[in-house]
Design an enzyme around this catalytic site. Sequence first.
Site, PDB file in Angstrom:
ATOM      1  N   GLY A 187       0.800  -1.207   0.000  1.00 23.54           N
ATOM      2  CA  GLY A 187       0.000   0.000   0.000  1.00 23.54           C
ATOM      3  C   GLY A 187       0.832   1.255   0.000  1.00 23.54           C
ATOM      4  N   THR A 188       2.076   1.132  -0.330  1.00 18.41           N
ATOM      5  CA  THR A 188       3.003   2.247  -0.231  1.00 18.41           C
ATOM      6  C   THR A 188       2.847   3.240  -1.380  1.00 18.41           C
ATOM      7  OG1 THR A 188       5.308   2.728   0.245  1.00 18.41           O
ATOM      8  CG2 THR A 188       4.881   1.239  -1.570  1.00 18.41           C
ATOM      9  N   THR A 189       3.545   4.352  -1.287  1.00 18.68           N
ATOM     10  CA  THR A 189       3.685   5.284  -2.408  1.00 18.68           C
ATOM     11  C   THR A 189       5.157   5.633  -2.556  1.00 18.68           C
ATOM     12  OG1 THR A 189       1.523   6.272  -1.908  1.00 18.68           O
ATOM     13  CG2 THR A 189       2.953   7.472  -3.420  1.00 18.68           C
ATOM     14  N   GLU A 229       6.742   7.463   1.368  1.00 19.31           N
ATOM     15  CA  GLU A 229       6.271   7.613   2.748  1.00 19.31           C
ATOM     16  C   GLU A 229       6.773   6.406   3.528  1.00 19.31           C
ATOM     17  OE1 GLU A 229       3.725   5.153   3.440  1.00 19.31           O
ATOM     18  OE2 GLU A 229       4.347   4.642   1.418  1.00 19.31           O
ATOM     19  N   LYS A 247      12.198   2.678   2.916  1.00 17.22           N
ATOM     20  CA  LYS A 247      11.832   2.203   1.582  1.00 17.22           C
ATOM     21  C   LYS A 247      12.771   2.730   0.500  1.00 17.22           C
ATOM     22  CE  LYS A 247       7.019   2.261   3.115  1.00 17.22           C
ATOM     23  NZ  LYS A 247       5.631   2.690   2.802  1.00 17.22           N
TER      24      LYS A 247
END
Length: 210
Positions: free
Chosen positions: A9-11, A26, A42
């Site tokens: 679900g990351t960006t 994030e 990340k």
Amino acid sequence: MNDKKTLKGTTTVGITCRDGVVFATERRASMGNLIAHKTADKIFRIDEHIAATIAGSVADAQSLMKYLKAEAALYRMRNSERISIEAAAALASNILHSSRFYPFIVQTLLGGVDDKGAKIYSLDPSGGMIPDKFVSTGSGSPIAYGVLEDRYTEDLYVDEGVDIAIRAIKSAMERDTYSGNSILVATVTEEEGFRMITEEEIQKRIEDLN
């Protein structure tokens, strides 16, 4: 997948600039509907001139980053020169493609600066390798792309790219449930190599954007 910590679900955002590349993410890591970590890293330094971002299974992503760091170091030792961005991306692509029947559940952006300039590649779990001027991955990417499409130009310098990357991640965090907590930003330039921007500088830039 439900029993694994994931970054699905990351960006993440990658931007090529005239004098280098910018990566931003994030820091939220989820496990199903649970926020498993609020300070997930990340962005990874692969070599002094190469960085990468990750999205997907934490274990798979960390393993891939270890492979790439080791191979980049071996290349430098054997050839007395640094690996090119394209070669590093091709290496990652080959690792992913060779494992496609038991795939690394990971999507990565890899880029940096070499003798041919600044480059970023996006890589999918099957080993697909695509060069991009700007790119975003993860569940918040549609929101981030809205900012990138509106503000990206090919004559950007890294300092300007940092502000755009922060704005893109900040917008995604405000609308995407799985993106949040705080922002990481790193740059790669010929002059400075890999540099992780401090939390204080990021916060100041956010305040200046408002």
